[in-house]
Design a protein around this motif. Structure first.
Motif, PDB file in Angstrom:
ATOM      1  N   ILE A 133      18.454  -4.022   9.680  1.00  0.00           N
ATOM      2  CA  ILE A 133      17.730  -3.246   8.670  1.00  0.00           C
ATOM      3  C   ILE A 133      16.234  -3.436   8.866  1.00  0.00           C
ATOM      4  O   ILE A 133      15.741  -4.571   8.941  1.00  0.00           O
ATOM      5  N   SER A 134      15.503  -2.348   8.948  1.00  0.00           N
ATOM      6  CA  SER A 134      14.059  -2.425   9.149  1.00  0.00           C
ATOM      7  C   SER A 134      13.327  -2.099   7.850  1.00  0.00           C
ATOM      8  O   SER A 134      13.220  -0.927   7.453  1.00  0.00           O
ATOM      9  N   LEU A 135      12.840  -3.143   7.168  1.00  0.00           N
ATOM     10  CA  LEU A 135      12.036  -2.942   5.961  1.00  0.00           C
ATOM     11  C   LEU A 135      10.593  -2.716   6.381  1.00  0.00           C
ATOM     12  O   LEU A 135       9.990  -3.555   7.041  1.00  0.00           O
ATOM     13  N   MET A 136      10.044  -1.594   5.996  1.00  0.00           N
ATOM     14  CA  MET A 136       8.688  -1.228   6.391  1.00  0.00           C
ATOM     15  C   MET A 136       7.761  -1.264   5.180  1.00  0.00           C
ATOM     16  O   MET A 136       7.902  -0.463   4.258  1.00  0.00           O
ATOM     17  N   PRO A 137       6.798  -2.204   5.134  1.00  0.00           N
ATOM     18  CA  PRO A 137       5.852  -2.236   4.013  1.00  0.00           C
ATOM     19  C   PRO A 137       4.893  -1.050   4.105  1.00  0.00           C
ATOM     20  O   PRO A 137       4.276  -0.814   5.151  1.00  0.00           O
ATOM     21  N   LEU A 138       4.779  -0.305   3.026  1.00  0.00           N
ATOM     22  CA  LEU A 138       3.939   0.893   3.005  1.00  0.00           C
ATOM     23  C   LEU A 138       2.647   0.692   2.229  1.00  0.00           C
ATOM     24  O   LEU A 138       1.603   1.242   2.575  1.00  0.00           O
ATOM     25  N   SER A 139       2.722  -0.081   1.161  1.00  0.00           N
ATOM     26  CA  SER A 139       1.548  -0.351   0.326  1.00  0.00           C
ATOM     27  C   SER A 139       1.808  -1.642  -0.433  1.00  0.00           C
ATOM     28  O   SER A 139       2.933  -1.898  -0.868  1.00  0.00           O
ATOM     29  N   ALA A 140       0.751  -2.433  -0.595  1.00  0.00           N
ATOM     30  CA  ALA A 140       0.908  -3.704  -1.297  1.00  0.00           C
ATOM     31  C   ALA A 140      -0.225  -3.842  -2.322  1.00  0.00           C
ATOM     32  O   ALA A 140      -0.385  -2.971  -3.174  1.00  0.00           O
ATOM     33  N   PHE A 141      -1.012  -4.930  -2.211  1.00  0.00           N
ATOM     34  CA  PHE A 141      -2.123  -5.085  -3.150  1.00  0.00           C
ATOM     35  C   PHE A 141      -3.074  -3.901  -3.042  1.00  0.00           C
ATOM     36  O   PHE A 141      -3.374  -3.415  -1.953  1.00  0.00           O
ATOM     37  N   ARG A 142      -3.531  -3.450  -4.198  1.00  0.00           N
ATOM     38  CA  ARG A 142      -4.479  -2.343  -4.237  1.00  0.00           C
ATOM     39  C   ARG A 142      -5.519  -2.643  -5.306  1.00  0.00           C
ATOM     40  O   ARG A 142      -5.178  -2.935  -6.456  1.00  0.00           O
ATOM     41  N   SER A 143      -6.776  -2.568  -4.946  1.00  0.00           N
ATOM     42  CA  SER A 143      -7.850  -2.837  -5.908  1.00  0.00           C
ATOM     43  C   SER A 143      -7.983  -1.671  -6.893  1.00  0.00           C
ATOM     44  O   SER A 143      -7.438  -0.578  -6.665  1.00  0.00           O
ATOM     45  N   ILE A 144      -8.721  -1.925  -7.957  1.00  0.00           N
ATOM     46  CA  ILE A 144      -8.933  -0.866  -8.944  1.00  0.00           C
ATOM     47  C   ILE A 144      -9.707   0.294  -8.335  1.00  0.00           C
ATOM     48  O   ILE A 144      -9.408   1.469  -8.605  1.00  0.00           O
ATOM     49  N   SER A 145     -10.687  -0.014  -7.487  1.00  0.00           N
ATOM     50  CA  SER A 145     -11.462   1.070  -6.853  1.00  0.00           C
ATOM     51  C   SER A 145     -10.585   1.899  -5.915  1.00  0.00           C
ATOM     52  O   SER A 145     -10.725   3.126  -5.837  1.00  0.00           O
ATOM     53  N   GLU A 146      -9.650   1.247  -5.229  1.00  0.00           N
ATOM     54  CA  GLU A 146      -8.723   1.991  -4.364  1.00  0.00           C
ATOM     55  C   GLU A 146      -7.784   2.852  -5.200  1.00  0.00           C
ATOM     56  O   GLU A 146      -7.427   3.961  -4.803  1.00  0.00           O
ATOM     57  N   GLN A 147      -7.407   2.335  -6.361  1.00  0.00           N
ATOM     58  CA  GLN A 147      -6.527   3.099  -7.237  1.00  0.00           C
ATOM     59  C   GLN A 147      -7.224   4.343  -7.781  1.00  0.00           C
ATOM     60  O   GLN A 147      -6.579   5.353  -8.058  1.00  0.00           O
ATOM     61  N   GLU A 148      -8.519   4.273  -7.926  1.00  0.00           N
ATOM     62  CA  GLU A 148      -9.263   5.454  -8.361  1.00  0.00           C
ATOM     63  C   GLU A 148      -9.105   6.588  -7.354  1.00  0.00           C
ATOM     64  O   GLU A 148      -8.972   7.756  -7.737  1.00  0.00           O
TER      65      GLU A 148
END
Length: 291
Positions: A133-148
């Motif tokens: 099984i290949s688990l592929m991380p797509l997104s992890a920690f995200r800052s508030i500015s990145e979330q904007e």
């Protein structure tokens, strides 16, 4: 004597013959009089009177009931449509994880989680790999500015309302990704299902359902979650220590049942996270946030 006086078949009488037999004075009284016609001015005056009477009645009714005639404004509130208390557009507020507490989970260092979550994820991915099984991380920690950028810029590009955008992405300051405990996972063998509900059809998702609790990960937004966020089979979060548990519980004004325990016996979504129960399926309750 006129012919009308003779017996026998009556003859037809014309109006002129009748007039000849009647005295002149009587003839004048029988003549039809022309009817008086309403002048345009009289019609206008009558209409004005009707309008004036109707308007007076409407004004008196309006004066007695001003609320009915002026609809009250209906601003959007946090609790509209049954939204959980303390949320904005159905999302709970979360603090941003300190950079010093983050650890990379990819070789290029582009994706990071809190140290405890990062270690658990790497162990989980390695275990899945041994089973093909290949688990592929797509997104992890995200800052508030990145979330904007994720929320506001895409909202504008896709011509979405704030409510529409919030169904698939949290507003800045309200994303689980800020905590450093949340991660979006895809199937490396089926990349077309990344960030799609179709991910639930993949081997990676089925493996996560059966094994993610063993590594203290749980799905944040199962189907029909009470938080009102769209179903996200790819979005998982770590609840393997006291800090992670308190982060998600406190967002809702709750506390873990065993605050002194470093091994989570209770999580926001399921009744147990004991590693002796690896076959537990997706969480029963609902929780915070989205990509």
């Amino acid at each position: 004597m006129s012919k009308a006086g003779w017996p026998g078949k009556p003859s037809k009488l014309s109006s002129s013959s009748l007039d000849d037999d009647l005295p002149e004075a009587t003839r004048e009284t029988l003549t039809s009089q022309p009817q008086k016609k309403l002048t345009p001015l009289m019609g206008i005056v009558g209409l004005a009177i009707v309008v004036a009477i109707g308007g007076t009645g409407w004004w008196m009714t309006r004066s007695r009931n001003p609320i009915a005639s002026t609809p009250a404004s209906n601003p959007v509130t946090n609790n509209s449509s049954g939204a959980p208390a303390g949320t904005v557009l159905n999302h709970y507020p979360y603090p941003e994880a300190p950079t010093a507490e983050l650890e990379a989970i990819t070789a290029d260092g582009g994706l990071k989680l809190r140290k405890a979550a990062a270690q658990a994820y790497k162990e989980m991915a390695a275990a899945a790999q041994t089973e093909g099984i290949s688990l592929m991380p797509l997104s992890a920690f995200r800052s508030i500015s990145e979330q904007e950028q994720v929320f506001l810029s895409l909202k504008q590009q896709r011509i979405q309302t704030a409510e529409q955008r919030a169904a698939v992405s949290a507003p800045p300051g309200y994303s689980e990704h800020h905590t450093g405990y949340a991660i979006d996972i895809g199937d490396g063998n089926v990349p077309a299902t990344n960030l799609s509900p179709d991910f639930e059809q993949t081997a990676a998702f089925k493996w996560l359902q059966a094994n993610a609790p063993r590594y203290n990960f749980e799905m944040s937004f199962p189907k029909n979650n009470k938080q009102g966020v769209s179903y996200e089979p790819w979005h998982w979060r770590f609840v393997g220590d006291r800090q992670s548990l308190e982060t998600f519980f406190k967002a809702r004004g709750q506390q873990p049942e065993s605050p002194g325990s470093t091994s989570p016996s209770v999580s926001p979504d399921s009744s147990s996270r004991d590693s002796s129960q690896p076959e537990s399926a997706q969480p029963e309750n609902t929780q915070p946030e989205t990509p």
